[in-house]
Design an enzyme around this catalytic site. Structure first.
Site, PDB file in Angstrom:
ATOM      1  N   LYS A  73      34.869 -75.798   2.541  1.00 39.57           N
ATOM      2  CA  LYS A  73      34.390 -77.188   2.658  1.00 39.57           C
ATOM      3  C   LYS A  73      35.515 -78.172   2.321  1.00 39.57           C
ATOM      4  O   LYS A  73      35.697 -79.176   3.016  1.00 39.57           O
ATOM      5  CB  LYS A  73      33.187 -77.404   1.717  1.00 39.57           C
ATOM      6  N   GLN A 117      26.499 -76.710  -5.313  1.00 42.34           N
ATOM      7  CA  GLN A 117      26.675 -75.387  -4.705  1.00 42.34           C
ATOM      8  C   GLN A 117      25.649 -74.411  -5.288  1.00 42.34           C
ATOM      9  O   GLN A 117      25.566 -74.250  -6.508  1.00 42.34           O
ATOM     10  CB  GLN A 117      28.113 -74.895  -4.964  1.00 42.34           C
ATOM     11  N   ASP A 142      23.377 -82.441   1.832  1.00 34.64           N
ATOM     12  CA  ASP A 142      22.853 -81.105   2.165  1.00 34.64           C
ATOM     13  C   ASP A 142      21.417 -81.203   2.678  1.00 34.64           C
ATOM     14  O   ASP A 142      20.878 -80.226   3.204  1.00 34.64           O
ATOM     15  CB  ASP A 142      22.864 -80.198   0.918  1.00 34.64           C
TER      16      ASP A 142
END
Ligand code: NAP
Length: 326
Positions: A73, A117, A142
């Site tokens: 990322k 995460q 997200d």
């Protein structure tokens, strides 16, 4: 079912002879998305003297797989010109400490996207749902908070962040040139991150959608009705070619490691679809690797750029031709 005329125009069909499915490359499509985003970021930067979209990736602990995903990322962000920061909390971090960190990023006006995460690698019990819901919906790139999931489920697509994997699947479906409207789509899986948002996304793109899960009886029968099939079950090569409708679009989200003595490390990655039989019946198919995987990261970057654009719209009355996309 496809009419015989439509079938003849289906990729894979040439008269009565059957060819292999057209491969939808996530690697190529994700490159195109990243190139487009890079241009958009350069444009914003030149209009707003050095302004850059900014993303924070918050990690708890030190899982090897998470380290790898995060580095991918950060690399994609750097390529595009997004400022990305990796915040690490130790394994000893408590839920309160993680929440404090989320709140401080929520309150930082210079940050446009925040992802936590998962899974959290903590010595203490931390409720991941509490953490993902603490992320401000405006920075939840997200798309995992209840607010964004609720907006998507109601079809409020211009005012939400769509989770990256299903969003990437939709981009890949668009690559086929086949209209989703009016098609019968089948999704296997109902997780928050893949199956459920994929169902919503297809539904609001006007497909008729069936969502299957581990308690669905006769999965092959459900699959055989799909013009568009998206699989996110986490079961290696579960969907077999002879389950498919001829000419179907097959999108495989699965990432499974299976033993293979011929490979370094003794294993290889396969999807949830049995590729070599499926590509003899499908019209279009995504490979694993090189299909959905690369798209997930690109869609995270896309959401971050959209978030920065929304921020500029609010704070600088920004209007450009990209406004419609925000
Ligand atoms: P998950 O949370 O484990 O969910 C799996 C879903 O599949 C569940 O809804 C489950 O049903 C259903 N399922 C399991 N076995 C089934 C069966 N035999 N028949 C029908 N349905 C079945 O997994 P996930 O996070 O959604 O991930 C799914 C797959 O996508 C995994 O392989 C994962 O590695 C991959 N993935 C890839 C990306 C990417 O970037 N490419 C991103 C995320 C995930 P129940 O709800 O009834 O348990």
């Amino acid at each position: 079912m496809w009419s015989s005329l439509a079938l003849r125009h289906c990729p894979g069909f040439h008269g009565s002879r059957r060819f292999l499915a057209t491969v939808i490359s996530g690697t190529k499509t994700s490159r195109l998305v990243k190139d487009r985003l890079k241009v958009e970021v350069e444009k914003i930067s030149s209009e707003f003297s050095g302004f850059r979209p900014s993303l924070v990736v918050l990690q708890v602990g030190q899982r090897d797989d998470s380290n790898l995903y995060i580095s991918t990322k950060l690399k994609a962000a750097a390529e595009i010109g997004i400022e990305a920061k990796h915040l690490r909390l130790p394994q000893t971090a408590t839920q309160e400490e993680v929440l404090e960190c989320v709140m401080s990023v929520n309150n930082d006006e210079s940050v446009h996207g925040l992802i936590v995460q998962l899974p959290l690698d903590s010595a203490h019990f931390i409720d991941a749902e509490v953490i993902t819901n603490a992320v401000s919906p405006e920075k939840d790139v997200d798309g995992l908070s209840c607010v964004n999931a609720g907006r998507l489920s109601r079809g409020n697509m211009n005012n939400c962040f769509i989770p990256c994997t299903p969003n990437g699947c939709m981009e890949l479906i668009k690559q086929t040139g086949v209209s989703v409207e009016g098609k019968h789509a089948v999704v296997i899986g109902r997780s928050k991150i893949v199956g459920a948002p994929m169902h919503d996304l297809l539904l609001w793109n006007h497909a008729t959608v069936t969502c299957c899960h581990s308690k669905t009886p006769d999965l092959p029968e459900q699959v055989s009705r799909a013009d568009i099939l998206v699989v996110g079950a986490g079961r290696a090569e579960m969907v077999l070619g002879d389950w498919l409708k001829e000419g179907a679009i097959v999108i495989d989200c699965g990432i499974n490691h299976v033993p293979d003595d011929t490979k370094v490390g003794g294993k290889r990655v396969v999807g949830d679809v049995h590729y070599s039989s499926a590509n003899q019946r499908a019209g279009f198919i995504t490979p694993v690797p090189g299909g959905v995987g690369p798209m997930t990261v690109s869609m995270l970057m896309e959401n971050t750029v959209r978030s920065a654009q929304r921020f500029l719209l609010k704070t600088h009355s920004w209007t450009t031709d990209t406004v419609d996309r925000c």
